[in-house]
Design a protein around this motif. Sequence first.
Motif, PDB file in Angstrom:
ATOM      1  N   HIS A 187     -10.724   6.093  -5.698  1.00 43.85           N
ATOM      2  CA  HIS A 187     -10.691   4.788  -6.364  1.00 43.85           C
ATOM      3  C   HIS A 187     -10.885   3.738  -5.276  1.00 43.85           C
ATOM      4  O   HIS A 187      -9.994   3.523  -4.442  1.00 43.85           O
ATOM      5  CB  HIS A 187      -9.345   4.583  -7.069  1.00 43.85           C
ATOM      6  CG  HIS A 187      -9.267   3.329  -7.867  1.00 43.85           C
ATOM      7  ND1 HIS A 187      -8.961   3.313  -9.207  1.00 43.85           N
ATOM      8  CD2 HIS A 187      -9.459   2.032  -7.525  1.00 43.85           C
ATOM      9  CE1 HIS A 187      -8.980   2.067  -9.652  1.00 43.85           C
ATOM     10  NE2 HIS A 187      -9.274   1.275  -8.635  1.00 43.85           N
ATOM     11  N   HIS A 214     -10.986   0.886  -2.778  1.00 39.85           N
ATOM     12  CA  HIS A 214     -10.039  -0.125  -2.309  1.00 39.85           C
ATOM     13  C   HIS A 214      -8.574   0.177  -2.635  1.00 39.85           C
ATOM     14  O   HIS A 214      -7.690  -0.476  -2.115  1.00 39.85           O
ATOM     15  CB  HIS A 214     -10.363  -1.523  -2.855  1.00 39.85           C
ATOM     16  CG  HIS A 214     -11.773  -1.948  -2.612  1.00 39.85           C
ATOM     17  ND1 HIS A 214     -12.294  -2.046  -1.348  1.00 39.85           N
ATOM     18  CD2 HIS A 214     -12.757  -2.285  -3.473  1.00 39.85           C
ATOM     19  CE1 HIS A 214     -13.569  -2.445  -1.447  1.00 39.85           C
ATOM     20  NE2 HIS A 214     -13.879  -2.589  -2.713  1.00 39.85           N
ATOM     21  N   LEU A 215      -8.326   1.148  -3.523  1.00 36.67           N
ATOM     22  CA  LEU A 215      -6.942   1.338  -3.946  1.00 36.67           C
ATOM     23  C   LEU A 215      -6.320   2.639  -3.455  1.00 36.67           C
ATOM     24  O   LEU A 215      -5.275   2.614  -2.810  1.00 36.67           O
ATOM     25  CB  LEU A 215      -6.860   1.251  -5.481  1.00 36.67           C
ATOM     26  CG  LEU A 215      -5.460   1.136  -6.076  1.00 36.67           C
ATOM     27  CD1 LEU A 215      -4.763  -0.125  -5.590  1.00 36.67           C
ATOM     28  CD2 LEU A 215      -5.513   1.152  -7.601  1.00 36.67           C
ATOM     29  N   PHE A 216      -6.964   3.762  -3.764  1.00 38.12           N
ATOM     30  CA  PHE A 216      -6.384   5.037  -3.324  1.00 38.12           C
ATOM     31  C   PHE A 216      -7.422   6.144  -3.373  1.00 38.12           C
ATOM     32  O   PHE A 216      -8.449   6.032  -4.045  1.00 38.12           O
ATOM     33  CB  PHE A 216      -5.168   5.419  -4.186  1.00 38.12           C
ATOM     34  CG  PHE A 216      -5.520   5.955  -5.545  1.00 38.12           C
ATOM     35  CD1 PHE A 216      -5.787   5.115  -6.598  1.00 38.12           C
ATOM     36  CD2 PHE A 216      -5.603   7.331  -5.781  1.00 38.12           C
ATOM     37  CE1 PHE A 216      -6.123   5.592  -7.854  1.00 38.12           C
ATOM     38  CE2 PHE A 216      -5.932   7.835  -7.032  1.00 38.12           C
ATOM     39  CZ  PHE A 216      -6.196   6.956  -8.075  1.00 38.12           C
ATOM     40  N   SER A 255      -1.363  10.954  -2.781  1.00 39.40           N
ATOM     41  CA  SER A 255      -2.201   9.755  -2.843  1.00 39.40           C
ATOM     42  C   SER A 255      -2.265   9.102  -1.463  1.00 39.40           C
ATOM     43  O   SER A 255      -1.238   8.924  -0.796  1.00 39.40           O
ATOM     44  CB  SER A 255      -1.570   8.805  -3.865  1.00 39.40           C
ATOM     45  OG  SER A 255      -2.119   7.537  -3.757  1.00 39.40           O
ATOM     46  N   LYS A 289      -7.286   1.425   6.261  1.00 36.08           N
ATOM     47  CA  LYS A 289      -6.325   1.744   7.318  1.00 36.08           C
ATOM     48  C   LYS A 289      -4.924   1.354   6.863  1.00 36.08           C
ATOM     49  O   LYS A 289      -4.736   0.307   6.248  1.00 36.08           O
ATOM     50  CB  LYS A 289      -6.700   0.992   8.596  1.00 36.08           C
ATOM     51  CG  LYS A 289      -5.992   1.519   9.827  1.00 36.08           C
ATOM     52  CD  LYS A 289      -6.517   0.862  11.078  1.00 36.08           C
ATOM     53  CE  LYS A 289      -7.774   1.519  11.587  1.00 36.08           C
ATOM     54  NZ  LYS A 289      -8.237   0.993  12.869  1.00 36.08           N
ATOM     55  N   GLU A 290      -3.975   2.193   7.136  1.00 39.36           N
ATOM     56  CA  GLU A 290      -2.592   1.887   6.790  1.00 39.36           C
ATOM     57  C   GLU A 290      -1.821   1.519   8.057  1.00 39.36           C
ATOM     58  O   GLU A 290      -1.988   2.162   9.095  1.00 39.36           O
ATOM     59  CB  GLU A 290      -1.938   3.104   6.122  1.00 39.36           C
ATOM     60  CG  GLU A 290      -0.525   2.826   5.646  1.00 39.36           C
ATOM     61  CD  GLU A 290       0.060   4.009   4.889  1.00 39.36           C
ATOM     62  OE1 GLU A 290      -0.032   4.028   3.658  1.00 39.36           O
ATOM     63  OE2 GLU A 290       0.620   4.911   5.547  1.00 39.36           O
ATOM     64  N   ASN A 298       1.427   9.664  -0.348  1.00 34.26           N
ATOM     65  CA  ASN A 298       2.612   9.460  -1.175  1.00 34.26           C
ATOM     66  C   ASN A 298       2.613  10.484  -2.308  1.00 34.26           C
ATOM     67  O   ASN A 298       1.569  10.780  -2.878  1.00 34.26           O
ATOM     68  CB  ASN A 298       2.586   8.050  -1.782  1.00 34.26           C
ATOM     69  CG  ASN A 298       2.662   6.988  -0.698  1.00 34.26           C
ATOM     70  OD1 ASN A 298       3.664   6.840  -0.028  1.00 34.26           O
ATOM     71  ND2 ASN A 298       1.564   6.263  -0.507  1.00 34.26           N
ATOM     72  N   ARG A 323       2.997  11.845  -5.904  1.00 31.78           N
ATOM     73  CA  ARG A 323       2.828  11.283  -7.241  1.00 31.78           C
ATOM     74  C   ARG A 323       2.863  12.404  -8.271  1.00 31.78           C
ATOM     75  O   ARG A 323       2.363  13.507  -7.999  1.00 31.78           O
ATOM     76  CB  ARG A 323       1.470  10.580  -7.366  1.00 31.78           C
ATOM     77  CG  ARG A 323       1.303   9.406  -6.432  1.00 31.78           C
ATOM     78  CD  ARG A 323       2.104   8.235  -6.972  1.00 31.78           C
ATOM     79  NE  ARG A 323       1.883   7.049  -6.202  1.00 31.78           N
ATOM     80  CZ  ARG A 323       2.681   6.634  -5.221  1.00 31.78           C
ATOM     81  NH1 ARG A 323       3.739   7.349  -4.888  1.00 31.78           N
ATOM     82  NH2 ARG A 323       2.440   5.528  -4.590  1.00 31.78           N
ATOM     83  N   TYR A 338       4.964   4.755  -8.976  1.00 33.47           N
ATOM     84  CA  TYR A 338       3.825   4.004  -8.451  1.00 33.47           C
ATOM     85  C   TYR A 338       4.293   2.984  -7.413  1.00 33.47           C
ATOM     86  O   TYR A 338       4.257   3.250  -6.215  1.00 33.47           O
ATOM     87  CB  TYR A 338       3.042   3.350  -9.592  1.00 33.47           C
ATOM     88  CG  TYR A 338       1.735   2.768  -9.098  1.00 33.47           C
ATOM     89  CD1 TYR A 338       0.718   3.605  -8.654  1.00 33.47           C
ATOM     90  CD2 TYR A 338       1.545   1.401  -9.035  1.00 33.47           C
ATOM     91  CE1 TYR A 338      -0.467   3.091  -8.158  1.00 33.47           C
ATOM     92  CE2 TYR A 338       0.358   0.881  -8.549  1.00 33.47           C
ATOM     93  CZ  TYR A 338      -0.643   1.722  -8.108  1.00 33.47           C
ATOM     94  OH  TYR A 338      -1.796   1.212  -7.610  1.00 33.47           O
ATOM     95  N   SER A 339       4.709   1.826  -7.885  1.00 33.57           N
ATOM     96  CA  SER A 339       5.162   0.797  -6.957  1.00 33.57           C
ATOM     97  C   SER A 339       6.589   0.417  -7.338  1.00 33.57           C
ATOM     98  O   SER A 339       6.790  -0.447  -8.197  1.00 33.57           O
ATOM     99  CB  SER A 339       4.232  -0.414  -7.053  1.00 33.57           C
ATOM    100  OG  SER A 339       4.677  -1.448  -6.223  1.00 33.57           O
ATOM    101  N   MET A 391       1.896   3.760 -13.250  1.00 33.99           N
ATOM    102  CA  MET A 391       0.524   3.257 -13.381  1.00 33.99           C
ATOM    103  C   MET A 391      -0.215   4.125 -14.390  1.00 33.99           C
ATOM    104  O   MET A 391      -0.107   5.350 -14.360  1.00 33.99           O
ATOM    105  CB  MET A 391      -0.187   3.280 -12.020  1.00 33.99           C
ATOM    106  CG  MET A 391      -1.644   2.845 -12.070  1.00 33.99           C
ATOM    107  SD  MET A 391      -1.929   1.254 -12.884  1.00 33.99           S
ATOM    108  CE  MET A 391      -1.180   0.127 -11.731  1.00 33.99           C
TER     109      MET A 391
END
Lengths: 199, 390
Positions: A80, A82-84, A116, A121-122, A138, A140, A175-176, A183
């Motif tokens: 996905h 830009h997201l994951f 996930s 970059k993190e 992470n 999930r 999720y968050s 999500m």
Amino acid sequence: MPVSIIRKFVFICILGAAPIYLNAQPPITVTLQNEATAIPFTKLFTRPVHPGVQLGTEGNYSRHNLSRLYQTISIGYIFHRHLFKGIYIHTALGYDYGFHSGFNLKAQVGLGYMQSFTTGKEYQFSQGEYKAGRDRGNSRFIFSVAPGLGYRLQQNNTDSPEIFTLYNCWFEYPYSPGFIPVMTHISQELGYSFYPDNK
Amino acid sequence: MQKFIFNLVTLLACLPVTSPAQTSTEALQHLLDELTGSGVPGITMSINYADTNLWLGASGYANLQSRTRMNPNNITRMGSTVKTITATTILLLQEEGKLQLDDKITSYLSKDQLKGIRNAELATIRQLLNHSSGIFNYIQDSHFQAASLNNLTKEWHAEDLLKYARNKQPYFKLGADVRYSNTNYILLGWIIEKVCGKPFWSVFQEKIFTPLDFTQTRFAATDKVPAGIVHGYIDLYSNLNVIDATNYSGWDYFTADGGLISNVAELNLFLTSLCTGKIISEASFQEMVNGIPAKAIDPPFFPIEYGLGIFKMDTPWGEAWFHSGDAIGYYACMVYFPKSRTTIVWSANGNYGKIDPFISSKEAMEKIFTTIFGKVVASNATCFAIPLLP
């Protein structure tokens, strides 16, 4: 519910169903996906396209004339933008109701585990500052519901190859935390199932 | 003499427990360093005391990849703090006789623009400004939240956003309560454009930014990701592992509910000028800060009243007027304490997850105000320590 308990439950479901994949010649299913974060059943096709691919197999619990009850097991990858990006293992309990035309209606409910990762970059906070670090991902959990439609290419052959499409609604948890606990996703799936030993 | 001694005794009784030395520039810098040492990627702060001294500070990083240190003059996204600018512009237009706050918005906006927006038919400009319209906040729509995450680099225009506010149940009957809604300010942006015949951000420039000699402040529509803007980071998964979200505020580029780009010095000058009668008249300002109490405060916060594009909060350090703002990866807050004539602005280039409690919670504000003003000795006393500003 603690993550470790859910994780064990998912793997027990997958391993518990293992014998059904071994008692007959299992098919191989290859599925292409378009994933989206979206509320289920609100859109048929979503854009932009976030691609995914899945490889799996399945085994029957029962088969009567044109209908069958079965379980799938799959591994897959979703990107996905830009997201994951996620790699996952998933199992679903499915029911097909077929017609003499070769078409069948599908319904699947499933669960799975996904690791996930971020797409960029993190930066991880450690010892008072952020540093670019290796993203370990992470945990999930996936809970899915998928109606679908299939078409068996050889109607009189129980081991017929099949083309199918699924409208897979799935929930990603956690999720968050404190912001968006769960999500929701939609994956439009187009797959092909075949028996590799069939000549 | 007796009066002098009485005043002196009163003053001493009200002195905070911390000594003035602790509110020195070192203490302020220590505060910023403590915040970045807790998980805020970078922070800038400005404090204007009595409209004379301006202190600027920064800590952390403007860019985690290049390890560029945060500079107090860096520009950043100020999010919803723009609502105060939108409201100020509307009040200026009222002073010019171009509109009246109690005009119905249907006098300015077409049926098509308001189609399906419940409560809009009878709402006034004032009710949009103070969030008493009850109009649904598009940001709270779960379809919008999922859609914005689905396409993080999409640039959203007003019509795209209002789709998520149409045919939605209003929060309450018109004027029955107050509840924050970004939708109100999208409509106000349209009203400014209708009255002035040009994009609302051009009106901001003409009426506010240019007269205040701003060189760094602009609206995102004209330059979405300007050179030199600090990078923004989000802690989406609440584990202090952040990702770069500099390009993910596309729903904030073209509507008057967000999209402000500035630095803490210029935003401080704006709020100070607004609160000291340099932008709008005293009468307009009194209308602006004449607030309506919120019936419910969630999450726990200081008691607040909804003014016109500004909030009044009752803190242990006295009444304050403020507005805060979020964009994806950014947070900003501006506060003016009228009794001490102190303006405080801070902005952080990170938000969500575990970062929010450090920068935007009641506890975060208490920490900042305590550092600047000192601890309050008596619960009912409003005591200020004068910061030692350069």
